[in-house]
Design a protein around this motif. Structure first.
Motif, mmCIF file in Angstrom:
data_model
loop_
_atom_site.group_PDB
_atom_site.id
_atom_site.type_symbol
_atom_site.label_atom_id
_atom_site.label_comp_id
_atom_site.label_asym_id
_atom_site.label_seq_id
_atom_site.Cartn_x
_atom_site.Cartn_y
_atom_site.Cartn_z
ATOM 1 N N LEU A 18 14.576 -36.003 87.962
ATOM 2 C CA LEU A 18 13.891 -36.797 87.098
ATOM 3 C C LEU A 18 14.075 -38.103 86.831
ATOM 4 C CD1 LEU A 18 12.909 -34.053 84.264
ATOM 5 C CD2 LEU A 18 11.477 -34.900 86.016
ATOM 6 N N HIS A 19 15.430 -38.223 86.885
ATOM 7 C CA HIS A 19 16.272 -39.570 86.811
ATOM 8 C C HIS A 19 15.808 -40.519 87.909
ATOM 9 C CE1 HIS A 19 18.276 -39.409 82.905
ATOM 10 N NE2 HIS A 19 18.721 -38.270 83.106
ATOM 11 N N ARG A 20 15.889 -39.827 89.115
ATOM 12 C CA ARG A 20 15.406 -40.576 90.204
ATOM 13 C C ARG A 20 14.109 -40.731 90.269
ATOM 14 N NH1 ARG A 20 18.024 -43.359 94.140
ATOM 15 N NH2 ARG A 20 16.443 -43.993 95.868
ATOM 16 N N GLY A 21 13.098 -40.110 89.727
ATOM 17 C CA GLY A 21 11.712 -40.459 89.778
ATOM 18 C C GLY A 21 11.631 -41.694 88.725
ATOM 19 N N VAL A 22 12.150 -41.658 87.618
ATOM 20 C CA VAL A 22 12.075 -42.861 86.812
ATOM 21 C C VAL A 22 12.576 -44.076 87.683
ATOM 22 C CG1 VAL A 22 12.906 -43.966 84.542
ATOM 23 C CG2 VAL A 22 12.375 -41.559 84.530
ATOM 24 N N THR A 26 26.568 -39.553 98.163
ATOM 25 C CA THR A 26 26.636 -39.432 96.535
ATOM 26 C C THR A 26 26.492 -37.823 96.142
ATOM 27 O OG1 THR A 26 24.367 -39.730 96.211
ATOM 28 C CG2 THR A 26 25.803 -41.759 96.436
ATOM 29 N N PRO A 27 26.840 -37.742 94.813
ATOM 30 C CA PRO A 27 26.920 -36.269 94.551
ATOM 31 C C PRO A 27 25.476 -35.730 94.257
ATOM 32 C CG PRO A 27 28.455 -37.620 93.164
ATOM 33 C CD PRO A 27 27.723 -38.428 93.964
ATOM 34 N N MET A 28 24.244 -36.827 94.550
ATOM 35 C CA MET A 28 22.913 -36.294 94.357
ATOM 36 C C MET A 28 22.504 -35.419 95.402
ATOM 37 S SD MET A 28 19.729 -38.667 93.710
ATOM 38 C CE MET A 28 19.757 -39.211 95.580
ATOM 39 N N PRO A 29 22.158 -34.417 95.179
ATOM 40 C CA PRO A 29 21.681 -33.336 96.108
ATOM 41 C C PRO A 29 20.233 -33.797 96.589
ATOM 42 C CG PRO A 29 22.054 -32.166 93.856
ATOM 43 C CD PRO A 29 22.285 -33.594 93.577
ATOM 44 N N PRO A 30 20.179 -33.682 98.049
ATOM 45 C CA PRO A 30 18.842 -33.982 98.741
ATOM 46 C C PRO A 30 17.475 -33.636 97.874
ATOM 47 C CG PRO A 30 20.480 -33.168 100.296
ATOM 48 C CD PRO A 30 21.129 -32.962 98.818
ATOM 49 N N ALA A 31 17.524 -32.718 97.487
ATOM 50 C CA ALA A 31 16.406 -32.113 96.784
ATOM 51 C C ALA A 31 15.996 -32.952 95.668
ATOM 52 C CB ALA A 31 16.409 -30.451 96.145
ATOM 53 N N ALA A 32 17.060 -33.598 94.961
ATOM 54 C CA ALA A 32 16.791 -34.634 93.726
ATOM 55 C C ALA A 32 16.043 -35.714 94.172
ATOM 56 C CB ALA A 32 18.032 -34.865 93.071
ATOM 57 N N TYR A 33 16.381 -36.165 95.660
ATOM 58 C CA TYR A 33 15.710 -37.380 95.810
ATOM 59 C C TYR A 33 14.123 -37.230 96.170
ATOM 60 C CZ TYR A 33 14.094 -40.468 99.659
ATOM 61 O OH TYR A 33 13.071 -41.628 100.315
ATOM 62 N N VAL A 34 14.033 -35.945 96.978
ATOM 63 C CA VAL A 34 12.635 -35.564 97.143
ATOM 64 C C VAL A 34 11.745 -35.377 95.832
ATOM 65 C CG1 VAL A 34 11.251 -33.817 98.401
ATOM 66 C CG2 VAL A 34 13.268 -34.530 99.350
ATOM 67 N N LEU A 35 12.525 -34.799 94.904
ATOM 68 C CA LEU A 35 11.729 -34.525 93.768
ATOM 69 C C LEU A 35 11.590 -35.857 93.068
ATOM 70 C CD1 LEU A 35 10.788 -32.549 91.419
ATOM 71 C CD2 LEU A 35 13.049 -32.527 90.401
ATOM 72 N N GLY A 36 12.290 -36.784 93.102
ATOM 73 C CA GLY A 36 12.231 -38.007 92.620
ATOM 74 C C GLY A 36 10.974 -38.779 92.971
ATOM 75 N N LYS A 37 10.759 -38.820 94.468
ATOM 76 C CA LYS A 37 9.792 -39.214 95.239
ATOM 77 C C LYS A 37 8.645 -38.511 94.755
ATOM 78 C CE LYS A 37 11.197 -42.604 98.126
ATOM 79 N NZ LYS A 37 10.457 -43.862 98.145
ATOM 80 N N THR A 38 8.554 -37.432 94.610
ATOM 81 C CA THR A 38 7.303 -36.508 94.103
ATOM 82 C C THR A 38 7.045 -37.068 92.885
ATOM 83 O OG1 THR A 38 7.938 -34.871 95.545
ATOM 84 C CG2 THR A 38 6.413 -34.248 94.043
#
Length: 274
Positions: free
Chosen positions: A17-21, A103-115
């Motif tokens: 969600l933070h990545r999405g913002v 970075t400590p950010m999981p790959p799934a968080a990046y995909v979720l942020g893009k979504t």
């Protein structure tokens, strides 16, 4: 207690969600990209709606009103499949994904942020397209909650399927320079064979009708027409009912297939880093 709480690290959902913002802030800072994303389907609807004329026999629906739900589906496909595919390919090409992997950010968080970023944009774009259809072409918004429910699940399944396909296609794009061509061309072809620019869709040649029915865009457009237009327009469709069950089945199948493609083909490094 979850692992993320025990270790003091935020969850994948929160990071996504933070990545999405962050993705939304980056997107809206690029005014040329924002203008093109929102203007393309709106201008296309306005131009085509002004060109096509007539009222369908047995119904009071005009050709422009018939076109509006289909163009809404096309706008969603362009924003998800095209923009998401090209955006991820660009992040891979310029090394953004490679740096994020460190970075400590999981790959799934990046995909979720893009979504998250994509879903917010397509929701705003959909509201804008419906407003244009209402103001310019007297499109009557449904008053039945059941029709809005239909619109909602078609929107959710359709945009999810197109988003997953956009993520998957990003892996076959060789560089950011070729991303536009690699996504725009198949999207344009699918729009034509899915009957987006034909009023009515039954005017398409039979081979194209069969081919278009394989892909999600045709079903998303049909689902939106079923929600936004009265049943008196069914005479302009290929079949005599809206096929909600088949629409849900096809879109859900593409969601599952798109997810499998993402899991099996997604690359975090560009070819030049291998």
């Amino acid at each position: 207690m979850t692992t993320s709480h025990r270790t003091g690290h935020p969850s994948v959902l929160l990071l996504g969600l933070h990545r999405g913002v962050l993705e939304l802030k980056v997107f809206f800072r690029e005014w040329d990209a924002v203008a093109f994303t929102f203007a393309l389907p709106v201008v296309t609807l306005a131009l085509l709606g002004s060109i096509v004329t007539g009222v369908y026999p047995g119904s009071d629906v005009t050709s422009a009103q018939y076109l509006a739900p289909s163009m809404t589906a096309a706008g969603i496909a362009a924003t998800t499949f095209v923009n998401l595919g090209a955006g991820i390919a660009g992040d891979r090409d310029d090394g953004t994904l490679r740096r994020l992997r460190g970075t400590p950010m999981p790959p799934a968080a990046y995909v979720l942020g893009k979504t998250v970023q994509t879903m917010v944009v397509v929701a705003a774009e959909t509201v804008l397209l419906l407003a244009v259809g209402t103001v310019l072409f007297a499109l009557r918004l449904p008053t039945d909650p059941g029709r809005w429910l239909t619109f909602g699940w078609v929107f959710l399944l359709g945009s999810t399927a197109c988003s997953l396909l956009g993520i998957a296609v990003s892996s076959v794009i060789r560089s950011a320079r070729s991303a536009g061509a690699a996504t725009q061309l198949p999207n344009l072809v699918l729009a034509f064979i899915s009957g987006i620019y034909f009023t009515p869709v039954s005017a398409l040649p039979q081979p194209l009708l069969v081919l278009g029915s394989v892909f999600p865009l045709k079903w998303m457009a049909q689902g939106f027409r079923s929600a936004m237009l009265p049943d008196t327009i069914l005479g302009a469709e290929v079949v005599s009912n809206w096929e909600h069950g088949r629409t849900a089945l096809v879109l859900a199948a593409w969601c599952i297939g798109g997810l499998l493609l993402c899991l099996t083909t997604f690359r975090w490094r560009g070819r030049r880093y291998r």
